[in-house]
Design a protein around this motif. Structure first.
Motif, mmCIF file in Angstrom:
data_model
loop_
_atom_site.group_PDB
_atom_site.id
_atom_site.type_symbol
_atom_site.label_atom_id
_atom_site.label_comp_id
_atom_site.label_asym_id
_atom_site.label_seq_id
_atom_site.Cartn_x
_atom_site.Cartn_y
_atom_site.Cartn_z
ATOM 1 N N TYR A 252 7.345 105.190 -42.370
ATOM 2 C CA TYR A 252 6.107 104.438 -42.223
ATOM 3 C C TYR A 252 4.856 105.309 -42.315
ATOM 4 N N GLY A 253 5.006 106.622 -42.332
ATOM 5 C CA GLY A 253 3.847 107.508 -42.271
ATOM 6 C C GLY A 253 3.024 107.534 -43.543
ATOM 7 N N THR A 254 1.767 107.872 -43.377
ATOM 8 C CA THR A 254 0.848 107.981 -44.509
ATOM 9 C C THR A 254 0.080 109.301 -44.504
ATOM 10 N N ASP A 255 0.411 110.206 -43.580
ATOM 11 C CA ASP A 255 -0.301 111.479 -43.479
ATOM 12 C C ASP A 255 -0.124 112.307 -44.749
ATOM 13 N N ILE A 256 -1.194 112.911 -45.227
ATOM 14 C CA ILE A 256 -1.146 113.789 -46.391
ATOM 15 C C ILE A 256 -1.203 115.240 -45.920
ATOM 16 N N VAL A 257 -0.241 116.042 -46.343
ATOM 17 C CA VAL A 257 -0.205 117.452 -45.956
ATOM 18 C C VAL A 257 -1.233 118.219 -46.775
ATOM 19 N N SER A 258 -2.189 118.835 -46.080
ATOM 20 C CA SER A 258 -3.195 119.639 -46.778
ATOM 21 C C SER A 258 -2.788 121.099 -46.879
ATOM 22 N N GLY A 259 -1.842 121.524 -46.038
ATOM 23 C CA GLY A 259 -1.376 122.901 -46.102
ATOM 24 C C GLY A 259 -0.172 123.111 -45.206
ATOM 25 N N CYS A 260 0.652 124.110 -45.530
ATOM 26 C CA CYS A 260 1.813 124.467 -44.709
ATOM 27 C C CYS A 260 1.809 125.986 -44.557
ATOM 28 N N TYR A 261 1.997 126.471 -43.303
ATOM 29 C CA TYR A 261 1.790 127.890 -43.027
ATOM 30 C C TYR A 261 2.812 128.433 -42.028
ATOM 31 N N ASP A 262 3.116 129.722 -42.195
ATOM 32 C CA ASP A 262 3.795 130.519 -41.177
ATOM 33 C C ASP A 262 2.792 131.552 -40.699
ATOM 34 N N GLY A 263 2.140 131.282 -39.584
ATOM 35 C CA GLY A 263 1.073 132.174 -39.148
ATOM 36 C C GLY A 263 -0.028 132.202 -40.197
ATOM 37 N N SER A 264 -0.340 133.398 -40.709
ATOM 38 C CA SER A 264 -1.378 133.536 -41.730
ATOM 39 C C SER A 264 -0.809 133.432 -43.149
ATOM 40 N N HIS A 265 0.520 133.290 -43.249
ATOM 41 C CA HIS A 265 1.158 133.207 -44.561
ATOM 42 C C HIS A 265 1.164 131.764 -45.051
ATOM 43 N N THR A 266 0.667 131.548 -46.258
ATOM 44 C CA THR A 266 0.577 130.203 -46.833
ATOM 45 C C THR A 266 1.815 129.872 -47.644
ATOM 46 N N LEU A 267 2.436 128.753 -47.334
ATOM 47 C CA LEU A 267 3.560 128.253 -48.111
ATOM 48 C C LEU A 267 3.084 127.250 -49.153
ATOM 49 N N TYR A 268 2.120 126.429 -48.749
ATOM 50 C CA TYR A 268 1.587 125.401 -49.652
ATOM 51 C C TYR A 268 0.156 125.110 -49.243
ATOM 52 N N ASP A 269 -0.706 124.954 -50.234
ATOM 53 C CA ASP A 269 -2.097 124.596 -49.987
ATOM 54 C C ASP A 269 -2.508 123.582 -51.047
ATOM 55 N N ILE A 270 -3.000 122.442 -50.615
ATOM 56 C CA ILE A 270 -3.256 121.361 -51.553
ATOM 57 C C ILE A 270 -4.305 121.736 -52.587
ATOM 58 N N ASP A 271 -5.294 122.553 -52.204
ATOM 59 C CA ASP A 271 -6.341 122.932 -53.142
ATOM 60 C C ASP A 271 -5.841 123.938 -54.161
ATOM 61 N N PHE A 272 -4.994 124.875 -53.698
ATOM 62 C CA PHE A 272 -4.508 125.932 -54.581
ATOM 63 C C PHE A 272 -3.287 125.491 -55.378
ATOM 64 N N ASP A 273 -2.355 124.790 -54.721
ATOM 65 C CA ASP A 273 -1.065 124.467 -55.338
ATOM 66 C C ASP A 273 -0.992 123.063 -55.909
ATOM 67 N N GLY A 274 -2.007 122.267 -55.679
ATOM 68 C CA GLY A 274 -1.945 120.882 -56.130
ATOM 69 C C GLY A 274 -1.759 120.738 -57.627
ATOM 70 N N SER A 275 -2.218 121.744 -58.378
ATOM 71 C CA SER A 275 -2.088 121.682 -59.833
ATOM 72 C C SER A 275 -0.847 122.417 -60.335
#
Length: 217
Positions: free
Chosen positions: A172-195
């Motif tokens: 039922y959720g509608t939340d959009i993930v804008s980023g996923c991180y381990d501390g300061s390490h980025t796994l996914y970022d919508i602005d950088f990885d969206g394309s």
């Protein structure tokens, strides 16, 4: 001697070809999703964070908390609520939730081995549209485009990150993930990885095959 030289040359050519073939179809290192401290940002002032363990029916689950912050720098905490608990095994993620009657139950959240056309999960009500490997923020990850069995819109599922929409509430959720991180390490970022992948442009895989590397990782 000429025959031996030719045989050696053919042997090394064959060896080189086999090595190249093996490299092309090499399985990448699996990236788990359920990791202590992992954070999923929802917008700029809300996050899901994995913190601590809980035991249910003899199995260990990681607890997921829903954080609300008073600013977009994640510095001033407004509220912290327990949201759910998850565990991961054999590339499958299970979620511990409370049913309508208040009793906890375990359900399949996602399966990162999905990747065959027409493969579906009736429990989640979704099927697989396409699957491929790609580099996301410097790490090779499996991207599985799921689609509701009776729907039209694709929902990307990224290895180690989860669903990009409602990572812990695929029903039922509608939340959009804008980023996923381990501390300061980025796994996914919508602005950088969206394309990095355009889900609407990916052709469905043919029956019994998988896009990209030819097999399910």
């Amino acid at each position: 001697f000429t025959v031996m030289k030719d045989s050696k040359r053919h042997f090394f050519i064959l060896l080189f070809a086999l090595s190249a073939w093996a490299s092309a179809f090499a399985w990448h290192e699996y990236q788990p999703m359920v990791v202590e401290g992992r954070r999923w940002d929802i917008g700029v002032d809300r996050s899901y964070i994995i913190e601590g363990d809980t035991i249910f029916e003899g199995q260990t689950f990681k607890k997921v908390y829903d954080y609300d912050f008073m600013d977009d720098n994640h510095e001033q905490l407004y509220r912290k609520d327990y949201y759910c608990a998850v565990r991961e095994e054999d590339k499958k993620v299970y979620i511990l939730v409370d049913k309508m009657d208040g009793n906890p139950t375990v359900m399949l959240l996602c399966d990162f081995s999905w990747g065959l056309l027409n493969q579906s999960c009736e429990e989640l009500g979704i099927g697989v549209h396409s699957a491929f490997n790609t580099m996301i923020h410097g790490t090779e990850r499996r991207v599985i485009n799921t689609i509701p069995i009776f729907g039209e819109f694709l929902r990307p599922l990224i290895e180690g990150v989860g669903y990009l929409e409602a990572p812990f509430d695929p029903y039922y959720g509608t939340d959009i993930v804008s980023g996923c991180y381990d501390g300061s390490h980025t796994l996914y970022d919508i602005d950088f990885d969206g394309s990095s992948f355009t889900k609407e442009d990916i052709s469905p895989i043919t029956d019994g095959e998988v896009n990209g590397d030819g097999h399910v990782d």
